[in-house]
Design a protein around this motif. Structure first.
Motif, mmCIF file in Angstrom:
data_model
loop_
_atom_site.group_PDB
_atom_site.id
_atom_site.type_symbol
_atom_site.label_atom_id
_atom_site.label_comp_id
_atom_site.label_asym_id
_atom_site.label_seq_id
_atom_site.Cartn_x
_atom_site.Cartn_y
_atom_site.Cartn_z
ATOM 1 N N THR A 272 -8.277 3.883 -4.367
ATOM 2 C CA THR A 272 -7.041 3.723 -3.605
ATOM 3 C C THR A 272 -6.383 2.388 -3.905
ATOM 4 O O THR A 272 -5.157 2.317 -4.088
ATOM 5 C CB THR A 272 -7.322 3.853 -2.096
ATOM 6 O OG1 THR A 272 -7.936 5.114 -1.831
ATOM 7 C CG2 THR A 272 -6.034 3.744 -1.290
ATOM 8 N N CYS A 276 -2.699 2.035 -5.524
ATOM 9 C CA CYS A 276 -1.663 1.371 -4.735
ATOM 10 C C CYS A 276 -1.025 0.195 -5.459
ATOM 11 O O CYS A 276 -0.015 -0.346 -4.978
ATOM 12 C CB CYS A 276 -2.231 0.914 -3.389
ATOM 13 S SG CYS A 276 -2.432 2.259 -2.196
ATOM 14 N N LEU A 282 1.655 4.740 0.941
ATOM 15 C CA LEU A 282 0.299 5.280 1.032
ATOM 16 C C LEU A 282 0.190 6.128 2.287
ATOM 17 O O LEU A 282 0.607 5.707 3.368
ATOM 18 C CB LEU A 282 -0.739 4.146 1.101
ATOM 19 C CG LEU A 282 -2.168 4.543 1.524
ATOM 20 C CD1 LEU A 282 -2.820 5.441 0.472
ATOM 21 C CD2 LEU A 282 -3.027 3.296 1.775
ATOM 22 N N SER A 284 -2.855 7.659 4.310
ATOM 23 C CA SER A 284 -4.311 7.601 4.382
ATOM 24 C C SER A 284 -4.817 8.720 5.278
ATOM 25 O O SER A 284 -5.079 8.535 6.468
ATOM 26 C CB SER A 284 -4.757 6.238 4.927
ATOM 27 O OG SER A 284 -6.163 6.150 4.980
ATOM 28 N N ILE A 329 2.513 2.220 5.009
ATOM 29 C CA ILE A 329 1.252 2.960 5.110
ATOM 30 C C ILE A 329 1.308 3.876 6.322
ATOM 31 O O ILE A 329 1.655 3.445 7.419
ATOM 32 C CB ILE A 329 0.038 2.010 5.238
ATOM 33 C CG1 ILE A 329 -0.050 1.062 4.037
ATOM 34 C CG2 ILE A 329 -1.249 2.814 5.373
ATOM 35 C CD1 ILE A 329 -1.161 0.024 4.162
#
Length: 410
Positions: A272, A276, A282, A284, A329
């Motif tokens: 990850t 990134c 992102l 998650s 994120i």
């Protein structure tokens, strides 16, 4: 995925035409309306009645005074996208040369002139696919904005792509692409920590939610990297086959993402962080194990009481946030309380700790299911969602697009 989309399905004379009945059904299952167009060669392989049954619409087998090609694919035509599947070498070459001697190639010329999106799924023998003229035609059409669904090279044949790949590319071509040129990283699935060469410590995540998010982002134009763990244990009734994602297969291929297959929490973190480095966002969604341990080199014998020394794993979103302070994120938070207010409170703690864009909070009971009940928790509000994971993934992808658009306008 294709709700409200009108698909003109062009069928040419490859043996893969036998698959178009099921393809038409799948397009309709995903929400599309379908009308088929066939070449004479295709009619020698599959009868037009089969596609009439599959689409519940009349099939175009010749261009008449009704100018079917214009009605379907011209300016203000019925079709939102022309999908040619399968496309033979002959058909691909003719489209690149503006040769209109079949209903399918005539529809293609009309669509390209009217700026109607065109998607082509080639199917032919491999030497034909490697012919320099065919490759040149594909390159020409690619330059014109035609989307190609790459065939599967097997047994000396360039076989037509999977239905999922064709449907994804059709949806991407037909819809808005607010995530075009964006790189979205999605984590998905469970992690698995070895106890010994036989046993593992894992959880029940199936990875369906993360894969759905990856697919939704791809359809909206993103380049997607999917960091995928293992598929957690489920009963036979709740499990479904996921090609290449049963664990341990480094050769995973999904039509909507570049896949990095991992197993442990440490491997997921490493993959990850690497992905990134070039990411714009992102998500998650992986169910990352909270604990790891030093595995035994030998199988532990059964029957004796045993204590395992567990150590906490790193928090992936915290590690990513440290490396990338400004990266949007989206986090996920699974709880077992069943209480909305408790889930919102837990999600807000995670939101504030890692400075997340928003958190998707859900009950752990949805693991392995096609449906979900979730709360999209932002700093100031929380929105409830109940429905399919595919529907929720669309909400998440649309929210990411809004965030990235807002950031680019600053």
């Amino acid at each position: 995925m294709l709700e409200g989309v009108n698909v003109a399905l062009g069928v040419s004379g490859s043996i893969a035409a036998v698959k178009t009945v099921e393809l038409a059904h799948e397009l309709r299952r995903r929400g599309a309306s379908v009308r088929a167009v066939m070449t004479d060669s295709a009619r020698h392989i599959i009868h037009p009645w089969s596609l009439e049954f599959a689409t519940e619409n009349d099939v175009v087998t010749e261009i008449t005074g009704g100018v079917e090609h214009v009605e379907l694919c011209g300016y203000d035509g019925w079709a939102d996208v022309l999908l040619i599947a399968p496309a033979t070498a002959n058909t691909v070459g003719k489209i690149a040369g503006a040769v209109d001697d079949t209903p399918v190639t005539t529809c293609a010329t009309t669509a390209l002139g009217a700026d109607t999106p065109v998607v082509i799924a080639p199917a032919m023998h491999e030497p034909m696919y490697d012919h320099p003229g065919v490759l040149e035609a594909i390159e020409t059409l690619d330059d014109w904005g035609v989307a190609f669904v790459d065939p599967r090279i097997e047994e000396g044949k360039a076989k037509i792509a999977s239905e999922e790949a064709i449907v994804c590319e059709t949806a991407r071509a037909a819809g808005e692409r607010p995530l075009a040129s964006e790189h979205v990283v999605v984590t998905s699935g469970a992690t698995s920590e070895p106890i010994d060469p036989v046993r593992v410590l894992t959880n029940r995540s199936s990875g369906r939610m993360g894969r759905a998010v990856a697919r939704a982002c791809y359809v909206r134009g993103a380049d997607v990297t999917l960091v995928h763990g293992v598929v957690g244990p489920h009963s036979l009734q709740r499990s479904s086959p996921v090609a290449g994602l049963s664990g341990g297969d480094s050769g995973v291929a999904l039509p909507y993402a570049s896949v990095e297959q991992v197993e442990t929490a440490a491997e997921l973190l490493e993959a990850t962080l690497e992905a990134c480095s070039t990411a714009d966002a992102l998500v998650s969604a992986a169910a990352i194990g909270d604990y790891t341990l030093e595995p035994s080199a030998e199988k532990l014998r059964s029957g004796a009481e045993r204590t395992l020394d567990l150590e906490p794993t790193a928090k992936v979103i915290d590690e990513v946030r440290d490396r990338h302070p400004d990266l949007p994120i989206v986090g996920f938070k699974a709880e077992t309380t069943g209480d909305d207010e408790a889930m919102i409170e837990a999600a807000r703690k995670t939101l504030e700790r890692a400075d997340l864009t928003f958190v998707v909070a859900n009950d752990a009971s949805v693991m392995g299911s096609d449906r979900t009940r979730a709360l999209l928790v932002h700093a100031e509000n929380a929105a409830r969602y109940e429905g399919t994971k595919a529907g929720l993934s669309g909400e998440i992808a649309d929210s990411i697009a809004v965030v990235l658009t807002d950031e680019s306008s600053r």
